[in-house]
Design a protein around this motif. Structure first.
Motif, mmCIF file in Angstrom:
data_model
loop_
_atom_site.group_PDB
_atom_site.id
_atom_site.type_symbol
_atom_site.label_atom_id
_atom_site.label_comp_id
_atom_site.label_asym_id
_atom_site.label_seq_id
_atom_site.Cartn_x
_atom_site.Cartn_y
_atom_site.Cartn_z
ATOM 1 N N GLY A 1 0.850 -1.181 -0.129
ATOM 2 C CA GLY A 1 -0.093 0.095 0.038
ATOM 3 C C GLY A 1 0.823 1.550 -0.005
ATOM 4 O O GLY A 1 2.102 1.125 -0.145
ATOM 5 N N PRO A 2 0.145 2.326 -0.245
ATOM 6 C CA PRO A 2 1.044 3.644 -0.117
ATOM 7 C C PRO A 2 1.750 3.783 0.960
ATOM 8 O O PRO A 2 2.883 4.683 1.119
ATOM 9 N N ASP A 3 1.643 3.435 2.222
ATOM 10 C CA ASP A 3 2.376 3.393 3.511
ATOM 11 C C ASP A 3 3.795 2.523 3.617
ATOM 12 O O ASP A 3 4.316 2.323 4.056
ATOM 13 N N GLY A 4 3.760 1.653 2.278
ATOM 14 C CA GLY A 4 5.068 0.669 2.244
ATOM 15 C C GLY A 4 4.612 -0.638 2.963
ATOM 16 O O GLY A 4 5.441 -1.545 3.082
ATOM 17 N N PHE A 5 3.636 -0.809 3.577
ATOM 18 C CA PHE A 5 3.216 -1.868 4.258
ATOM 19 C C PHE A 5 2.322 -3.139 3.415
ATOM 20 O O PHE A 5 1.576 -2.493 2.300
ATOM 21 N N LYS A 6 2.584 -4.268 3.631
ATOM 22 C CA LYS A 6 1.739 -5.352 2.737
ATOM 23 C C LYS A 6 0.320 -4.871 2.839
ATOM 24 O O LYS A 6 0.012 -4.528 4.124
ATOM 25 N N LEU A 7 -0.365 -5.502 1.930
ATOM 26 C CA LEU A 7 -1.900 -5.010 1.964
ATOM 27 C C LEU A 7 -2.407 -5.800 2.940
ATOM 28 O O LEU A 7 -2.347 -6.901 3.527
ATOM 29 N N SER A 8 -3.802 -5.233 3.645
ATOM 30 C CA SER A 8 -4.593 -5.988 4.529
ATOM 31 C C SER A 8 -5.187 -6.924 4.235
ATOM 32 O O SER A 8 -5.388 -7.041 2.811
ATOM 33 N N ASP A 9 -5.840 -7.973 4.782
ATOM 34 C CA ASP A 9 -6.601 -8.992 4.130
ATOM 35 C C ASP A 9 -7.913 -8.397 3.502
ATOM 36 O O ASP A 9 -8.129 -9.157 2.509
ATOM 37 N N GLU A 10 -8.505 -7.282 3.968
ATOM 38 C CA GLU A 10 -9.523 -6.670 3.157
ATOM 39 C C GLU A 10 -9.189 -6.392 1.755
ATOM 40 O O GLU A 10 -10.119 -6.309 0.996
ATOM 41 N N ALA A 11 -8.102 -5.694 1.705
ATOM 42 C CA ALA A 11 -7.749 -4.884 0.337
ATOM 43 C C ALA A 11 -7.441 -6.174 -0.684
ATOM 44 O O ALA A 11 -7.944 -6.101 -1.880
ATOM 45 N N GLU A 12 -6.731 -7.302 0.041
ATOM 46 C CA GLU A 12 -6.478 -8.402 -0.928
ATOM 47 C C GLU A 12 -7.747 -9.186 -1.345
ATOM 48 O O GLU A 12 -8.143 -9.357 -2.475
ATOM 49 N N ALA A 13 -8.566 -9.025 -0.610
ATOM 50 C CA ALA A 13 -10.025 -9.789 -0.792
ATOM 51 C C ALA A 13 -10.760 -8.828 -1.864
ATOM 52 O O ALA A 13 -11.303 -9.613 -2.822
ATOM 53 N N ALA A 14 -10.609 -7.506 -2.022
ATOM 54 C CA ALA A 14 -11.269 -6.492 -2.717
ATOM 55 C C ALA A 14 -10.645 -7.035 -3.966
ATOM 56 O O ALA A 14 -11.487 -6.673 -5.257
ATOM 57 N N ILE A 15 -9.489 -6.854 -3.876
ATOM 58 C CA ILE A 15 -8.580 -7.001 -5.250
ATOM 59 C C ILE A 15 -8.989 -8.297 -5.984
ATOM 60 O O ILE A 15 -9.183 -8.314 -7.435
ATOM 61 N N GLU A 16 -9.237 -9.348 -5.038
ATOM 62 C CA GLU A 16 -9.408 -10.822 -5.881
ATOM 63 C C GLU A 16 -10.679 -10.638 -6.422
ATOM 64 O O GLU A 16 -10.835 -11.166 -7.736
ATOM 65 N N ALA A 17 -11.675 -9.839 -5.967
ATOM 66 C CA ALA A 17 -13.010 -9.959 -6.519
ATOM 67 C C ALA A 17 -12.895 -9.028 -7.828
ATOM 68 O O ALA A 17 -13.683 -9.558 -8.724
ATOM 69 N N LEU A 18 -12.189 -8.074 -7.710
ATOM 70 C CA LEU A 18 -12.067 -7.302 -9.117
ATOM 71 C C LEU A 18 -11.379 -8.154 -10.130
ATOM 72 O O LEU A 18 -11.650 -7.953 -11.312
#
Length: 447
Positions: free
Chosen positions: A117-134
């Motif tokens: 993410g923009p903060d340099g941290f690996k993505l949260s589970d929620e963000a990964e799930a949303a990207i998977e859906a996309l």
């Protein structure tokens, strides 16, 4: 943890190239999905993409660029760079997302896509799930005038070298130290030797001639024998091995003995505690770290908090409880004062600083404790949940009682295959052997 993932594993998306998950088409879809997800706010959106030295990196990079630009994101390509460098540059370049194309310590035929993410941290589970859906949906393309632009920046390596050197104590130099550095023919093959050379070390570099297919092949942190031989042959003071994407390290001392992540964390924590900069009163490690580490820290008045296996669990605990040193026995070391993820080079610099300060051989400085005998066995099973069977539970409970105060037991199912991992450690090697055998027999009988 959320529901099981279709694409994302514990560390991004990974697999054999030109197979199910790691095709050019899949990479393009990931670019489109992640680009669509991160387009928030009315600023010009940008993504930063780095990679290791695998042959398939060109293919996946091109496909990701196509995906991101098609949904209107500008792309910055930095070429072969360590994973932690991509995380750092994502923040520094004000990018909305960072992408690392790497399968870490795996053979060259595999590759992977890690997102930050923009903060340099690996993505949260929620963000990964949303990207998977996309990924599985129709992502709208932008009008032709809004297609993103792509550019390659040439000085990214210099920026990371400058950052890495800034983490090394100002009053120290590495003059007079001969360091063998094994870069696994991977992402740090240029930046790591240059950093140590600029700090004054006499660098003997191996694993620095990538050809697209030799990454991690008999070199790097998962194959330290070459490093150990070279340290002894070169009469070096210390050896450092990074993995393919340089987010972990293993050290070899002046006698050619391998020093694992547990000893390295103990060394760094002791130095930082002495300087009054260790936060949380100890460090964070996983259930696989040796009981010897826990006892060693306890004797110094320092604590050890354990998490599930995986550097993301370590980092989550560090962030939630205010620790600044954590990691895994395998050499993933997270120093959150400097980085948002494991950084093999930055951790190596802290280890080198401790050896330099001590003015003693690495073999004296880095062996902080004697590890307890540790035995790990894998038991295959065909179906069901053998760990839920009452006879297995009874055997495990008996073993835990037997080891109380004298050892430790860790039993967990593998996340990737039908295997139960049975690990025990204790003061008495025979007892450890007997306990593991008994549990394995019980699991097999129930499977």
């Amino acid at each position: 943890m959320g529901s099981p993932r279709k694409y994302f594993g514990t560390d991004g998306i990974r697999g054999a190239t030109n197979a199910r998950l790691m095709t050019a088409e899949m990479a393009m879809r990931v670019g489109m999905a992640a680009g669509a997800y991160f387009q928030r706010g009315d600023h010009r959106h940008r993504v930063l993409i780095g990679k290791d030295t695998r042959l398939s990196g060109y293919m996946l990079e091109s496909a990701l660029v196509a995906g991101f630009t098609s949904v209107g994101m500008d792309v910055i390509m930095v070429g072969p760079m360590p994973t932690p460098a991509v995380a750092m540059l994502t923040q520094s370049m004000r990018a909305d997302i960072g992408v690392m194309i790497s399968a870490s310590h795996n053979p060259f035929a595999d590759n992977g896509i890690k997102l930050f993410g923009p903060d340099g941290f690996k993505l949260s589970d929620e963000a990964e799930a949303a990207i998977e859906a996309l990924i599985d949906s129709e992502v709208p393309l932008v009008p032709s005038a809004e297609i993103g632009r792509a550019r390659r920046i040439e000085d990214a390596q210099g920026r990371y070298i400058h950052f890495a050197k800034s983490t090394f104590p100002d009053n120290l130099r590495l003059d007079g130290m001969r360091v063998v550095l094994d870069c696994a023919h991977g992402a740090a093959y240029k930046v790591a030797p240059t950093t140590l050379w600029e700090l004054g070390a006499d660098v003997v570099a191996i694993g620095v001639t990538p050809n697209g297919t030799n990454i991690n092949d008999g070199v790097g942190s998962t194959a330290p024998a070459t490093l150990a031989e070279t340290v002894v042959a070169a009469g070096a003071d210390i050896g450092i091995a990074l993995d393919g994407d340089a987010d972990r390290l293993i050290v070899v001392d002046d006698r050619g003995q391998v020093v694992d992540g547990d000893q390295l964390m103990a060394t760094i924590a002791a130095g930082w505690a002495r300087a009054g900069r260790l936060k949380g009163g100890g460090l964070v490690a996983t259930v696989m770290s040796n009981l010897g580490l826990e006892r060693h820290l306890s004797a110094q008045g320092l604590g050890l908090v354990r998490t599930a296996v995986g550097d993301r669990h370590v980092l989550e605990k560090m962030r939630s409880s205010g620790y600044n040193v954590g990691g895994e026995q395998s050499g993933h070391i997270i120093l959150s004062d400097y980085a948002t993820t494991g950084d093999g080079l930055v951790a190596a610099l802290q280890v080198l600083a401790e050896v330099k300060r001590a003015g003693a051989p690495a073999s004296e400085v880095l062996h902080r404790f004697d590890p307890l005998p540790q035995l790990l066995r894998n038991v295959r099973f065909t179906g069901g949940k053998p760990l839920d069977a009452e006879p297995v539970k009874a055997v495990i409970a008996g073993a835990e009682e037997e080891l109380k105060g004298r050892g430790r037991l860790v039993i967990r199912p593998s996340g990737t295959e039908p295997v139960i991992r049975v690990m025990a450690e204790g003061d008495d090697p025979q007892q450890v052997e007997a306990v593991v055998a008994r549990i394995c027999d019980a699991v097999q009988a129930a499977a």
